[in-house]
Scaffold this motif. Structure first.
Motif, mmCIF file in Angstrom:
data_model
loop_
_atom_site.group_PDB
_atom_site.id
_atom_site.type_symbol
_atom_site.label_atom_id
_atom_site.label_comp_id
_atom_site.label_asym_id
_atom_site.label_seq_id
_atom_site.Cartn_x
_atom_site.Cartn_y
_atom_site.Cartn_z
ATOM 1 N N MET A 58 32.756 73.856 61.270
ATOM 2 C CA MET A 58 33.613 73.612 62.436
ATOM 3 C C MET A 58 35.057 73.917 62.100
ATOM 4 S SD MET A 58 32.593 70.182 64.367
ATOM 5 C CE MET A 58 34.209 70.284 65.113
ATOM 6 N N GLU A 59 35.737 74.573 63.012
ATOM 7 C CA GLU A 59 37.159 74.800 62.811
ATOM 8 C C GLU A 59 37.909 73.762 63.636
ATOM 9 O OE1 GLU A 59 39.603 76.574 61.239
ATOM 10 O OE2 GLU A 59 37.936 76.846 59.853
ATOM 11 N N LYS A 87 35.403 45.825 68.518
ATOM 12 C CA LYS A 87 35.157 47.050 67.749
ATOM 13 C C LYS A 87 34.536 48.150 68.614
ATOM 14 C CE LYS A 87 34.452 44.287 63.595
ATOM 15 N NZ LYS A 87 33.478 43.652 62.720
ATOM 16 N N TYR A 88 34.894 49.389 68.299
ATOM 17 C CA TYR A 88 34.332 50.541 69.005
ATOM 18 C C TYR A 88 33.710 51.504 68.000
ATOM 19 C CZ TYR A 88 37.226 48.976 72.925
ATOM 20 O OH TYR A 88 37.804 48.233 73.932
ATOM 21 N N SER A 89 32.466 51.882 68.237
ATOM 22 C CA SER A 89 31.844 52.903 67.382
ATOM 23 C C SER A 89 32.436 54.263 67.767
ATOM 24 C CB SER A 89 30.330 52.929 67.619
ATOM 25 O OG SER A 89 30.086 53.377 68.947
ATOM 26 N N ILE A 90 32.169 55.275 66.959
ATOM 27 C CA ILE A 90 32.682 56.609 67.271
ATOM 28 C C ILE A 90 32.051 57.108 68.592
ATOM 29 C CG2 ILE A 90 31.020 57.720 65.685
ATOM 30 C CD1 ILE A 90 34.522 59.029 66.762
ATOM 31 N N GLN A 91 30.785 56.777 68.832
ATOM 32 C CA GLN A 91 30.134 57.207 70.084
ATOM 33 C C GLN A 91 30.836 56.600 71.300
ATOM 34 O OE1 GLN A 91 28.567 56.140 67.361
ATOM 35 N NE2 GLN A 91 27.123 57.756 66.813
ATOM 36 N N TYR A 94 40.523 61.682 60.998
ATOM 37 C CA TYR A 94 40.124 62.971 60.420
ATOM 38 C C TYR A 94 39.242 62.749 59.192
ATOM 39 C CZ TYR A 94 41.012 67.725 58.536
ATOM 40 O OH TYR A 94 40.902 68.999 58.057
ATOM 41 N N LEU A 95 39.503 61.647 58.477
ATOM 42 C CA LEU A 95 38.736 61.340 57.263
ATOM 43 C C LEU A 95 37.594 60.366 57.529
ATOM 44 C CD1 LEU A 95 41.756 61.016 54.793
ATOM 45 C CD2 LEU A 95 40.140 62.913 54.943
ATOM 46 N N LYS A 133 35.119 65.573 67.539
ATOM 47 C CA LYS A 133 33.855 66.293 67.320
ATOM 48 C C LYS A 133 33.529 66.334 65.825
ATOM 49 C CE LYS A 133 34.606 69.095 71.437
ATOM 50 N NZ LYS A 133 35.819 68.334 71.777
ATOM 51 N N LEU A 134 34.569 66.509 65.027
ATOM 52 C CA LEU A 134 34.389 66.518 63.572
ATOM 53 C C LEU A 134 33.880 65.154 63.103
ATOM 54 C CD1 LEU A 134 35.235 68.014 60.761
ATOM 55 C CD2 LEU A 134 37.171 66.437 60.866
#
Length: 591
Positions: free
Chosen positions: A2-3, A35-39, A236-237, A12-13
């Motif tokens: 992915m760029e 708390k919130y998951s990434i989804q 990002y990490l 998306k990353l």
């Protein structure tokens, strides 16, 4: 592969690389963590994007966010950028004049805000702000629609095809955000940063944290370029970002979270340092002796292992077992990888102290106009040394010009000030060098050291140059001093206005059996005045004759962000102090 080229690509990353991350964002609300998951984060973000499309927000439209650190902030930020619009983060603490100026300067279309006082200020200027078509609130009782209602609009009007089209239309060189700098003079200036500007920071900082570091704690205002970029880096990490409930609850929230990374400003670290020192001094007998020994050992700590002797390291191990470990437990700092310190210089003994007790201080340096990082400590040889801000970021050139001013050029330099081409030309020359206004030097290893602000330098009537930043830095190391401004332009000597640390003073009075009444009375108390004279005399020993503080005035006022004397990163606005205490300063210099 992915760029990731645009800031919203981070989501998306994130989901591709860390799909099982249960906590992407969290915030403490009335005592428990939400708390919130990434989804969930992505789902709400997309719904806000659909709502913005439905509400007629077009590419390059400006949307304002005025709220404290919370997951909704990130959701809004990503949602705004996904539809090709521009996020305008605005401090919740500024004046209604500043709100009026900013909204009209960049023609903000929609605002999402938090808090009654912010709402009142926005209401008072909305009639003179023709561009503003919508106001939404978060956790604030009012007649305006809420954040949840905004999300509902999106849920009822999903448009994935249009959203995809919008995302595809965003180029990395497009403006992602306009951040208004709390100028210490004049109107705020809108700094335009592109996706490329900020993504370049992330690509060049991703090596800094250790791979095991997975929990970030955030309390500095996210509307500030420094914290916002770091929060992008955390995402990002694939780290979890925990937001403190408020500044008042930082201590207990830290214990809850046990983070591996956070950022701080020197003023806060100084306060923690003095608190630890004070509580240790209250020990009796052998306990006190051990504590003071361990404390002074920590202050002598050298980051580079080759600068520490075998004997020193053995002592450090003993001190850790007896003292530092307890300090870490008390602070909730048992597994820190990095504490980033920025926005002002940190005193060397304080940086040493925290690094020794295993809260490694990494100093960074930058400005909003540089997205914001210009240089930062890193783990390469000579990459971290107390008193320097490390190397320039990869891809950023840094040099010192003939005025000893730091100038830089590279991927971090802003697109320019919004609508202000002539002001942009004043700071970015035709060769693309950004003139920072900071004084500094670069040593033989390439480490950057900041020595002060160009515009703060002044000459005494005897023609001697004084750099007040250095003197102020040394003086605020004292537990007795909360804030200080050094003066003396065109005067025979340097003088100062000093705001005592009244909490510290109260403890001192109690110990010396002096009745503590009010700050106003205490600064007139003969014993207190004598003690401050001693302190100033002691601190003056660090300076040459022309730099010594010859006269000073103690004042009983509190300087804060709310009364406009401190910037959001707790720097003193010198010109406001000079204006506000004009008469006092004049009497101080009457011979």
């Amino acid at each position: 592969k992915m760029e990731e080229k645009r800031l919203f690509d981070i989501l998306k990353l994130y989901i591709a690389k860390y799909p099982s991350q249960e906590v992407a964002l969290a915030k403490k609300e009335s005592g428990s963590w939400k708390k919130y998951s990434i989804q969930k984060y992505i789902e709400i973000t997309n719904n806000i994007s659909y709502a913005l499309i439905k509400l007629g927000i077009k590419k390059d439209d400006k949307v304002g966010i005025i709220c404290n650190n919370r997951p909704e902030w990130n959701m809004l930020d990503m949602a705004i950028m996904q539809v090709g619009a521009v996020t305008v983060p605005i401090y919740p603490t500024i004046s209604k004049e500043d709100y009026h100026y900013i909204i009209n300067d960049c023609e903000v279309k929609l605002i999402v805000l938090e808090g009654q006082s912010v709402l009142q200020k926005i209401e008072s200027v909305k009639d003179e702000s023709p561009s503003l078509t919508g106001i939404y609130t978060i956790g604030t009782k009012s007649d305006y629609p809420t954040f949840d209602q905004l999300v509902e609009i999106g849920k009822s009007n999903p448009d994935p095809e249009e959203l995809k089209k919008r995302e595809d239309s965003v180029d990395e060189k497009d403006c992602a955000t306009i951040i208004y700098t709390s100028g210490t003079t004049g109107n705020p200036k809108g700094v335009m940063l592109s996706h490329f500007n900020i993504m370049s920071q992330l690509h060049n900082l991703k090596q800094t944290p250790s791979p095991w570091s997975k929990k970030a704690f955030s309390f500095l205002p996210i509307c500030h370029a420094y914290e916002r970029m770091l929060v992008f880096l955390y995402q990002y990490l694939g780290m979890s970002v925990y937001y403190a409930e408020s500044l008042a609850t930082i201590a207990s929230d830290l214990k809850d979270v046990q983070p591996t990374m956070m950022s701080a400003v020197p003023r806060l670290l100084e306060k923690i340092y003095l608190k630890i020192k004070e509580s240790g001094r209250k020990n009796k007998g052998i306990k006190r002796i051990i504590f003071l020994w361990a404390f002074s050992l920590a202050e002598k700590y050298r980051i580079d292992p080759s600068n520490r002797t075998w004997l020193y390291n053995q002592k450090l191990k003993i001190a850790d077992a007896l003292v530092y470990k307890k300090i870490r437990q008390t602070l909730g700092a048992e597994n820190f990888d990095i504490v980033v310190s920025g926005a002002a210089s940190i005193q060397p003994n304080i940086a040493s102290f925290f690094s020794a007790i295993r809260m490694p201080i990494y100093e960074g340096y930058g400005m909003t106009e540089c997205s914001p990082v210009i240089a930062v400590s890193c783990n390469l040889p000579h990459g971290r040394e107390i008193g320097t801000v490390g190397f320039a970021l990869p891809g950023v050139e840094v040099k010192v010009n003939e005025n000893k001013e730091i100038i830089c050029r590279g991927h971090n330099v802003m697109m320019g000030y919004y609508n202000k081409p002539e002001l942009t030309k004043e700071v970015i020359d035709e060769d693309g060098w950004m003139h920072t206004g900071d004084l500094g030097e670069i040593n033989e290893y390439g480490q950057v050291r900041i020595t002060g602000r160009l515009k703060n330098l002044f000459k005494t009537s005897l023609g001697k140059y004084i750099n007040p930043d250095v003197i102020e830095g040394k003086f605020t190391e004292s537990g007795f001093i909360e804030n200080i401004v050094v003066l003396g332009e065109n005067q025979k000597y340097a003088g100062a206005i000093i705001v005592p640390d009244f909490a510290f003073l109260k403890t001192w009075c109690h110990k010396h059996e002096i009745k503590y009444t009010t700050p106003q009375e205490m600064i007139k108390n003969p014993d207190v005045k004598r003690r401050y004279a001693e302190e100033v005399k002691k601190l003056n020993q660090n300076f040459g004759d022309t730099e010594k503080i010859k006269r000073y005035e103690l004042i009983a006022d509190e300087w804060s962000v709310n009364n406009g004397i401190l910037t959001p990163t707790l720097k003193v606005k010198r010109n406001i102090v000079k204006e506000q205490y004009k008469e006092l300063i004049e009497t101080m210099y009457k011979d």
